[in-house]
Enzyme design. Structure first.
Site, PDB file in Angstrom:
ATOM      1  N   ALA A   1      -7.157  10.799   0.146  1.00 25.26           N
ATOM      2  CA  ALA A   1      -5.726  10.883  -0.161  1.00 25.26           C
ATOM      3  C   ALA A   1      -5.402  10.752  -1.635  1.00 25.26           C
ATOM      4  CB  ALA A   1      -4.962   9.818   0.633  1.00 25.26           C
TER       5      ALA A   1
ATOM      6  N   GLY B   1      -1.804  10.415  -3.146  1.00 33.59           N
ATOM      7  CA  GLY B   1      -0.968  10.699  -1.998  1.00 33.59           C
ATOM      8  C   GLY B   1      -0.008  11.863  -2.081  1.00 33.59           C
TER       9      GLY B   1
ATOM     10  N   LYS C   1      -0.406  15.078  -1.319  1.00 30.98           N
ATOM     11  CA  LYS C   1      -0.469  15.871  -0.097  1.00 30.98           C
ATOM     12  C   LYS C   1      -0.087  15.019   1.104  1.00 30.98           C
ATOM     13  CE  LYS C   1      -4.061  18.756  -2.116  1.00 30.98           C
ATOM     14  NZ  LYS C   1      -4.253  17.883  -3.316  1.00 30.98           N
TER      15      LYS C   1
ATOM     16  N   ASP D   1      -8.776   6.423   1.288  1.00 32.07           N
ATOM     17  CA  ASP D   1      -9.401   6.666  -0.012  1.00 32.07           C
ATOM     18  C   ASP D   1     -10.304   5.481  -0.362  1.00 32.07           C
ATOM     19  OD1 ASP D   1      -8.810   8.928  -2.228  1.00 32.07           O
ATOM     20  OD2 ASP D   1      -9.521   7.097  -3.192  1.00 32.07           O
TER      21      ASP D   1
ATOM     22  N   ASP E   1      -9.438  16.857   1.357  1.00 32.80           N
ATOM     23  CA  ASP E   1      -9.267  17.378  -0.007  1.00 32.80           C
ATOM     24  C   ASP E   1     -10.348  16.709  -0.843  1.00 32.80           C
ATOM     25  OD1 ASP E   1      -8.332  18.543  -2.297  1.00 32.80           O
ATOM     26  OD2 ASP E   1      -6.663  17.164  -2.552  1.00 32.80           O
TER      27      ASP E   1
ATOM     28  N   CYS F   1      -9.954  21.745  -5.385  1.00 29.45           N
ATOM     29  CA  CYS F   1      -9.269  22.405  -6.503  1.00 29.45           C
ATOM     30  C   CYS F   1     -10.320  22.915  -7.478  1.00 29.45           C
ATOM     31  CB  CYS F   1      -8.259  21.483  -7.185  1.00 29.45           C
ATOM     32  SG  CYS F   1      -8.928  19.902  -7.756  1.00 29.45           S
TER      33      CYS F   1
END
Length: 429
Positions: A235, A238, A240, A258, A305, A358
């Site tokens: 996360a 946070g 997203k 996390d 992610d 990303c």
């Protein structure tokens, strides 16, 4: 601040940033904490000058060689070349010889100047060139370079649990802030310039968050429903998580996992502003933490992610291209593989799993997704193009890649977002 003093300060900050001991934004923040007398305009000039150097480092290092004697340290000369501000202000601090030099540098056209090489134009490390050209082709590679060496736009996500996009857009306009609806995300606004958003009521009450449109699309792709059990497995601060929670209308249960307590602490004030009550931040020691094992097979949706090279964010974090390496990426891919496998255990039969980064590197993206699919036949791949089309995202096919558009694949030069990748699966019943 006097122009000469400001240029010297810029040179000092450039030297600190180019040590690459820490992320550039952290170095800049630390410099500002150590120099609290700096005003907002001086801070903006310092930060943008340092980031300009990072974006065009190889070009500026070549041009520095032509600086006249007495121009000071290499760092000061780099700061002069990259100075973010009016040229007449800059020149008021320069000697006549330096003015002649900077005028000549400003006229350099990297696309046609025969004295410059490709490395001065793309400003990328050698190891990144082939992975990019193999995906984009030569012409598109140079288009990518032209875009990625410029600053990113400022995107906002409207907290739809509190407000509607059109209403927020009108409120920003009343505050003198122009914005446009993002072309793909139904929650996004793209803002001109870098206004002081934190001073606005629309920010203070949690109606907006700063978030790249690409990040918003990842949350949209998860498509979490009201009343579901959902996990944001990595996360961070946070962003997203909050987008997912708003989509769930603050119902159900949304875990923000996390390994960094510091990052989760950064979520707390954002969560308080958001008005969401369904988010539960949970610190874990690692991806195999006992807290994770207790929730195995219970989640309707899981977003991974994953920690990555961040090379899709070079417009915002240009230092990453100089701080990352093939060895670091290799270490990250091992971590990504392990995290995705652990997160998959949380997904219940019929549940959805989204893996995202990303990064623009296939090693962190398609290769991880393909290996996971081969090792987990109980997960059925879902087509990202079809999912986004069902979610009424305009031109969904243009956002996706793969033989059948199965992956979300965002590029700054094509989509105006950061570089993002996502793969989606559903656990078989």
């Amino acid at each position: 601040m006097h122009p000469k003093a400001l240029i010297d300060a810029c040179g000092e900050l450039v030297e600190l940033v180019l040590k690459f001991d820490h992320p550039a934004d952290a170095v800049v923040s630390r410099y500002f904490r150590d120099h609290r007398s700096l005003g907002p305009r001086e801070r903006a000039t310092l930060a943008e000058t340092a980031f300009n150097v990072l974006r065009r480092k190889t070009l500026f290092e070549a041009l520095v060689q032509g600086a006249p004697k007495g121009s000071g340290s290499k760092w000061r000369r780099l700061a002069i070349l990259a100075f973010h501000g009016p040229r007449d202000f800059l020149k008021s601090a320069l000697t006549e010889a330096e003015k002649t030099w900077i005028d000549a540098c400003d006229k350099v056209n990297v696309k046609i100047d025969p004295t410059l090489m490709d490395l001065h134009r793309h400003n990328l490390p050698d190891w990144l060139i082939q992975p990019l050209k193999s995906q984009l082709g030569n012409d598109a590679f140079w288009t990518y370079v032209d875009v990625v060496n410029t600053p990113a736009p400022l995107d906002l996500r409207v907290n739809t649990f509190q407000a509607k996009r059109a209403e927020v857009q009108k409120e920003l306009a009343k505050a003198g802030i122009a914005s446009q609806a993002t072309p793909y995300s139904p929650w996004g606004l793209r803002v001109d310039g870098k206004p002081a958003l934190t001073k606005l009521d629309v920010f203070a009450r949690g109606a907006i968050e700063v978030q790249d449109e690409g990040s918003q699309l990842l949350a949209l792709l998860l498509d979490a429903k009201r009343g579901e059990m959902v996990a944001d497995f990595c996360a961070g601060a946070g962003g997203k998580t909050l987008a997912i929670g708003a989509g769930m209308r603050s119902t159900g249960r949304l875990y923000a996992f996390d390994t960094s307590a510091h990052r989760l602490d950064a979520l707390k004030p954002r969560l308080a502003r958001s008005g969401l009550s369904n988010v539960h931040p949970v610190g874990i020691a690692h991806e195999r933490d006992e807290r994770i094992k207790r929730l195995a097979g219970k989640m309707d949706r899981v977003l991974v992610d994953a920690p990555c090279s961040g090379l899709g964010t070079l417009r915002r974090n240009p230092d990453l291209k100089w701080r990352q390496s093939p060895q670091a990426v290799e270490e990250l891919t091992a971590k990504q593989t392990a995290i995705l496998a652990s997160a998959a255990r949380l997904v219940k039969a019929g549940g959805r799993l989204v893996y995202a980064t990303c990064s623009v590197l296939p090693a962190e993206n398609e290769a991880i997704a393909e290996a996971f699919a081969a090792q987990h036949p109980d997960f059925e791949p879902l087509n990202a193009t079809e999912l986004l089309t069902q979610l009424k995202v305009e031109n969904a096919a243009s956002l996706c890649a793969g033989e059948q558009g199965e992956y979300l694949r965002l590029w700054p030069q094509r989509h105006g977002t950061d570089g993002f990748f996502a793969a989606v699966w559903q656990r078989k019943a």
